[in-house]
Design an enzyme around this catalytic site. Structure first.
Site, PDB file in Angstrom:
ATOM      1  N   GLU A  36       0.816  -1.223   0.000  1.00  0.00           N
ATOM      2  CA  GLU A  36       0.000   0.000   0.000  1.00  0.00           C
ATOM      3  C   GLU A  36       0.844   1.266   0.000  1.00  0.00           C
ATOM      4  O   GLU A  36       0.490   2.263  -0.643  1.00  0.00           O
ATOM      5  CB  GLU A  36      -0.966   0.004   1.187  1.00  0.00           C
ATOM      6  CG  GLU A  36      -2.163  -0.937   1.043  1.00  0.00           C
ATOM      7  CD  GLU A  36      -1.855  -2.387   1.373  1.00  0.00           C
ATOM      8  OE1 GLU A  36      -0.703  -2.683   1.774  1.00  0.00           O
ATOM      9  OE2 GLU A  36      -2.758  -3.239   1.227  1.00  0.00           O
ATOM     10  N   HIS A  41     -11.390  -4.422   9.527  1.00  0.00           N
ATOM     11  CA  HIS A  41     -11.959  -4.291   8.185  1.00  0.00           C
ATOM     12  C   HIS A  41     -13.251  -3.474   8.183  1.00  0.00           C
ATOM     13  O   HIS A  41     -14.050  -3.603   7.249  1.00  0.00           O
ATOM     14  CB  HIS A  41     -12.263  -5.666   7.583  1.00  0.00           C
ATOM     15  CG  HIS A  41     -11.087  -6.354   6.970  1.00  0.00           C
ATOM     16  ND1 HIS A  41      -9.982  -6.723   7.688  1.00  0.00           N
ATOM     17  CD2 HIS A  41     -10.841  -6.754   5.689  1.00  0.00           C
ATOM     18  CE1 HIS A  41      -9.111  -7.342   6.887  1.00  0.00           C
ATOM     19  NE2 HIS A  41      -9.602  -7.362   5.671  1.00  0.00           N
TER      20      HIS A  41
HETATM   21  C1  LIG Z   1      -2.507  -4.680   4.411  1.00  0.00           C
HETATM   22  C2  LIG Z   1      -3.534  -5.475   3.728  1.00  0.00           C
HETATM   23  N1  LIG Z   1      -3.705  -5.336   2.405  1.00  0.00           N
HETATM   24  C3  LIG Z   1      -4.631  -6.059   1.751  1.00  0.00           C
HETATM   25  C4  LIG Z   1      -5.416  -6.945   2.432  1.00  0.00           C
HETATM   26  C5  LIG Z   1      -6.475  -7.754   1.706  1.00  0.00           C
HETATM   27  N2  LIG Z   1      -6.032  -9.137   1.632  1.00  0.00           N
HETATM   28  C6  LIG Z   1      -6.417 -10.054   2.511  1.00  0.00           C
HETATM   29  S1  LIG Z   1      -5.683 -11.525   2.263  1.00  0.00           S
HETATM   30  C7  LIG Z   1      -4.827 -10.924   0.935  1.00  0.00           C
HETATM   31  C8  LIG Z   1      -3.921 -11.802   0.170  1.00  0.00           C
HETATM   32  C9  LIG Z   1      -2.832 -12.332   1.035  1.00  0.00           C
HETATM   33  O1  LIG Z   1      -2.029 -13.176   0.278  1.00  0.00           O
HETATM   34  P1  LIG Z   1      -0.988 -14.129   0.967  1.00  0.00           P
HETATM   35  O2  LIG Z   1      -0.125 -13.327   1.873  1.00  0.00           O
HETATM   36  O3  LIG Z   1      -0.319 -14.902  -0.090  1.00  0.00           O
HETATM   37  O4  LIG Z   1      -1.858 -15.070   1.917  1.00  0.00           O
HETATM   38  P2  LIG Z   1      -2.925 -16.179   1.473  1.00  0.00           P
HETATM   39  O5  LIG Z   1      -4.267 -15.537   1.462  1.00  0.00           O
HETATM   40  O6  LIG Z   1      -2.521 -16.710   0.157  1.00  0.00           O
HETATM   41  O7  LIG Z   1      -2.831 -17.207   2.551  1.00  0.00           O
HETATM   42  C10 LIG Z   1      -5.130  -9.602   0.714  1.00  0.00           C
HETATM   43  C11 LIG Z   1      -4.572  -8.765  -0.360  1.00  0.00           C
HETATM   44  C12 LIG Z   1      -5.230  -7.059   3.826  1.00  0.00           C
HETATM   45  N3  LIG Z   1      -5.975  -7.870   4.565  1.00  0.00           N
HETATM   46  N4  LIG Z   1      -4.276  -6.333   4.442  1.00  0.00           N
END
Ligand SMILES: Cc1ncc(C[n+]2csc(CCOP(=O)(O)OP(=O)(O)O)c2C)c(N)n1
Ligand SMILES: Cc1ncc(C[n+]2csc(CCOP(=O)(O)OP(=O)(O)O)c2C)c(N)n1
Ligand SMILES: [Mg+2]
Ligand SMILES: [Mg+2]
Lengths: 328, 331, 328, 331
Positions: free
Chosen positions: C60, C129
């Site tokens: 971000e 959230h």
């Molecule tokens: C700071 C932040 N940015 C965006 C999000 C929205 N978000 C939730 S899970 C996710 C993807 C996370 O990917 P990863 O770290 O690979 O974990 P996975 O879901 O694959 O276990 C995103 C972008 C968030 N929760 N927090």
């Protein structure tokens, strides 16, 4: 009682807490061997060693997060964010993590974290080193926010913050850095977080301020006294949770409210104090409330513009006169 | 493990493989039940499940004791279960019921348990990583040989705070294990779209943090790497980074339409089911079968119990915003 | 006029601006090929290609900074920060960079940046959230902040934001995501940033709200009407700079002010509106102002607690009754 | 340079060495004058000077045209001068006078010049780095072969946003040159205390961004590396990272007591004065001597002019918080 400068009072408070409680640890850029960018941690690295007084990389987010984790795991970390403006880099950890963990865990996971930061207003350090962002922090449930206007409070509130079970942001004023004042010798002397203090009693109007603006209110009150206007000066000391009782009590005594702050107006602590007056305190309010604040603009750097920007004695005097209906 | 013996975990009744299998089976059955409950409308909120990724949680946590710390993510049920969290309290939390881990007020993404060193799941991507470094800092200060583990996804690696955390942990030689659970996607975005270097260990190596990639669907491989890294940490040799390649079978969240990937890809990974991978190596087929049955019963009972619990009193919504003076925690 | 859902209106606004101006570019997690975590950018990657509609890493801070730089260098980037709570990670770039560059450069370096973000209140998505952090942003000189309560505004204000020379944060409501409404077909239909709108006229009290809370105010106004209380409902639409004229004009008509917000109270936009009433509007204020807000606590997730937490129709009705002196 | 020829910079009257020397001399004299003015109480605010580091600014910017972008830091005078900023307007800004680059309201740390692609100095460590990536994104979109340079210190490398920026620039193959001016300290903290890996190129390599370390006191070496990297960027081959080892002679800020380092260390580096390093390689000793004299005159005149300028009207303090409709910029 000893006479100490504001920064020396901070230094002495840190030293005492480090001595008292082995769980206390300092973290920050230049806080260790160099003794702090502005001297507040002088001598602490030498006395307590590099494990308890840690020089860190310029990583405000990880630093704050590390402190949150250390607090959850039993330490009492004190993090320094050098200038207030840099909390912008640590807001997730402060707001989404530190402030919520006690709540989410039903109190099973308190976060006894202290974040020290300095507001540079008055240093001529410009728009990214002189903001007053206290309104952001005071808007966050779970955080406590204190700001001292005297050396005695700077020490006592810092010590209270370190001993507090919740995350406390301690804001310090560059403008007061070298101001001297009496500071109690007793290492157990603390000030309760959440309590405002009346710095000067008066019957005609309530002046509410905190940090460096308190001094200007006291000067203004003297000028006003010479005109026969008797202003009460309330120093909030804790910006969140607000001492609503003391504010309302004073308002009931005087019927008039003037809030003075170096921050800009919208959605500020000053706006919140006036919100309190216009809701719960409405019956007591006999004239329009006044907010004497910086204009809605970034902080300019040169002395002439800084003076025009931050509220001065005159501005406070004028607002109180308006409030009591004695414009000149 | 040299020092772990000084804080022993309830001794596994059986051997390593069986122990790992049981942990994975408990996670699998928990997640499957949660998925069903959400689909049937019984659970509110968002659910991010770790079905297919169980070997990482089981393998890493098998190298830990109750005295060690961990932080996890929005996809953290498995890590909590593997660390010993109570399934009934977790389910109550998912239902939003009063006896849940967070009083029913937080749901799936904020599980925490001071007694087990679970410093919290987290709905902010990567936010748990520096918090684990803080656990490591407390551990190093205390000097009892504890370690702290940060679980995070491939997506989290793009957050700056992960790099800041690696630097801090390395500078201070903290007993921290960084575990990247690389399931090939961040939400709907494939890893090659969000990380320029697909070799995730490189980001750790840049900070001189020893790093290794393992098959994240092989619990024994995960355990063996984790055990070595945990030992390093306990011995005062600083942080390590474990990169686990794995895959999530379900959508990013329950209800995700999954237009961003091919069914064949999912099928291929289902063929590498971490439970089956381990089962095939076990001498006696009847053992895992019995464990599965046991777990299914355990979860069914816990679901029944959780479902029957009361909701939190709406008046409690402002409780615990601030803590009473003197409150403290940590060990 | 077409009937569109709130998110479809956003989608249509983005498409039109991408078509109109080649300098417009979308950046964000999942905004490209996946079409947005909640569908707002559906079809745009296909129509405008991967260079103008970019899937990004979860970064971000860098994302916002990159958009600031791109805006300085002549593009009109639209960044999506998926949930409002994640702006905590981009505050330096928003506040210290985007908001100040126009000022510091004496207007030579405007920053035509749009940041879209969604407030998750009402989704059951919990304390990280569903926060309403609009007060922080409205406190920052140099930023503009808008929040639409209808599909038509969601489109028109977004388009105005993209065309604006200053950085604008466009907040969207998850709670309104699937609400349908008439949306003008004319691609030149925009709404001026800085102008509130009266959604319902009334003489007895002024209800001020924005975003999803407007609907609850309208429902409350209907209930009140049945009791003979005639409430005016003012939808702020722009939270900064505030339409102080319209607020004061309405207050002068009704003499009573009730602000309704899903955010917590201290230092909020609601506090600011009441600050305005208690200072400039004091003469018109005939009863205590009322702030109907979330309690000072993080947002709990389960439906029962969420309902208890966010102000409901009943809470609004009760506040207006108190305000007009008809408690029941 | 292949494409630079299409946007030519005012042709240097003389050869590369002389050109580099002139830039460094202008910086040196500017900084020296500023130092004196602060010491004598004529300048308000904070000053962070780059005396000793001139070769980095001169070498890198010699590879750029007016059409290229840069961002810099609290220690940015040199970069702005090397990019072509007007010394008189810079000084007026330092004095806080109305005709200054920012109307006299911002001082030393926020210089910006749209006409020269100077996207801003910055008082927030590392904040300029993603902004330069944004310049690179605009450049790539426009396709005219522009590049963007981010200058930052060794201290900034610990900020997460630098790593996020490297990833973005690499993923999108943006024409960005990351220039790390490693002067061995972040404020009063030596680099080995704040970065675990003292080989700073490693952080770039992790993202597969080509990286190189050069002697940051040798303007010719800096230029030759920068030129190669700029060419790569113009050719569409993406970002590069240039790590320049150098040293600041003065304190972190003017007035810094400098207890954190030995006088001998400063002396040793003074012995490697970048101006002298280059001067020794020049054929004709009289050329640099003449340049020095010229620069000294230029600066003295500019100081005199700036000092005589009016302060900004205090009433202007709220001007330009918001821009008039239709305001825009960029090329
Ligand atoms: C700071 C932040 N940015 C965006 C999000 C929205 N978000 C939730 S899970 C996710 C993807 C996370 O990917 P990863 O770290 O690979 O974990 P996975 O879901 O694959 O276990 C995103 C972008 C968030 N929760 N927090
Ligand atoms: C985000 C942030 N944190 C801290 C500071 C305070 N600060 C100003 S300069 C500086 C050191 C920067 O070191 P480096 O990047 O090496 O640059 P140098 O001063 O050596 O040129 C620090 C910590 C700041 N301005 N911004
Ligand atoms: Mg993933
Ligand atoms: Mg440096």
């Amino acid at each position: 009682m000893r006479k100490l400068k504001y920064w020396q009072a901070i230094n002495s408070g840190l030293a005492e807490e480090l001595r008292r409680d082995p769980a206390v640890m300092l973290l920050g850029e230049d806080v260790g061997r160099p003794g702090g960018a502005f001297g507040a941690t002088q001598g602490l690295h030498a006395e307590f060693g590099e494990h308890r007084v840690r020089d860190t990389p310029i990583s405000e987010a990880a630093l704050t997060g590390t402190a949150v984790g250390a607090a959850l795991a039993g330490l009492r970390p004190v993090v320094e964010i050098m200038f207030f403006d840099f909390v912008t880099l640590a807001m997730d950890q402060l707001v989404n993590q530190a402030a919520k963990m006690g709540y989410l865990s039903m109190g099973r996971f308190p976060v006894p974290l202290t974040v020290r930061t300095m507001c540079g207003a008055g240093l001529g350090s410009g728009p990214q080193h002189a903001q007053g962002l206290e309104g952001w922090l005071a808007a966050v449930p779970g955080l406590k926010v204190v700001w001292s206007s005297t050396p005695a409070d700077a020490k006592a509130l810092l010590k209270a913050a370190i001993r507090d079970p919740d995350p406390v942001v301690v804001i310090e004023s560059a403008a007061l850095w070298s101001v001297r004042g009496e500071v109690p010798d007793d290492p157990e002397a603390t000030v309760s977080i959440g309590r405002a203090v009346i710095r000067r009693s008066g019957r005609d109007a309530t002046l509410v301020a905190w940090g460096a603006a308190v001094t200007r209110c006291l000067t203004a009150a003297d000028i006003l006294a010479a005109e026969g206007i008797d202003a009460e000066v309330l120093d909030l000391r804790t910006l969140s949770p607000l001492d609503t009782e003391e504010v309302l009590a004073s308002l009931h005594r005087t019927g008039r409210l003037v809030v003075v702050q170096d921050a800009t107006g919208p959605c500020s602590v000053g706006a919140e104090v006036i919100r309190l007056a216009a809701t719960e305190g409405f019956a007591a309010l006999r004239a329009p409330a006044e907010l004497v604040s910086a204009p809605f603009a970034p902080v300019p750097f040169p002395p002439g513009l800084e003076r025009a920007y931050f509220p001065q004695d005159d501005d406070v005097v004028a607002a109180v006169r308006r409030s009591v209906g004695k414009e000149m | 493990m040299t020092r772990t013996s000084s804080h022993p975990r309830p001794a596994p009744a059986d051997d390593l493989g069986v122990d790992l299998y049981r942990t994975m089976a408990r996670i699998r059955h928990f997640e499957t039940a949660a998925s069903r409950l959400l689909a049937s409308g019984e659970l509110p909120g968002f659910l991010h499940l770790s079905i297919g990724q169980e070997a990482v949680a089981a393998g890493v946590c098998r190298a830990l004791t109750d005295d060690d710390y961990l932080t996890t993510t929005h996809r953290g049920h498995g890590h909590c279960i593997a660390k010993g969290a109570r399934i009934d309290l977790m389910l109550a939390e998912l239902f939003g019921r009063a006896p849940g881990y967070c009083g029913g007020r937080s749901g799936s993404m904020h599980l925490a348990d001071p007694g087990l060193g679970i410093l919290g799941a987290n709905a902010i991507v990567a936010a748990g990583v520096p918090i684990a470094v803080g656990g490591g800092l407390a551990a190093a200060t205390r000097g009892r040989g504890q370690v702290a583990v940060a679980f995070f996804g491939d997506g989290a690696v793009a957050e700056g705070v992960v790099h800041e955390s690696l630097n801090l942990a390395a500078l201070w030689r903290l007993p921290v294990l960084f575990v990247c659970e690389d399931n090939q996607y961040a939400e709907m975005t494939p890893t090659e779209t969000h990380l320029n270097n697909r070799d995730i260990t490189a980001y750790a190596s840049a900070h001189q943090v020893p790093a290794e990639t393992v098959d994240g669907n092989d619990a024994l491989a995960v355990f063996s790497a984790a055990e070595r890294m945990v030992r390093r940490a306990r011995d005062g040799d600083g942080p390590s980074f474990l990169h686990c390649r794995t895959y999530r079978w379900h959508g990013h969240f329950e209800g995700d339409a999954q237009n961003y990937r091919e069914a064949a890809e999912v099928e291929a990974w289902r063929g590498r089911d971490p439970l089956r991978v381990l089962r095939l190596r076990m001498a006696d087929e009847s053992v895992p079968t019995a464990i599965d049955a046991e777990c299914e019963r355990e979860i069914a009972l816990a679901v029944e119990w959780a479902r029957a619990q009361p909701s939190p009193d709406p008046g409690s919504v402002t409780a615990h915003v601030y803590q009473p003076d003197g409150a403290s925690c940590g060990s």
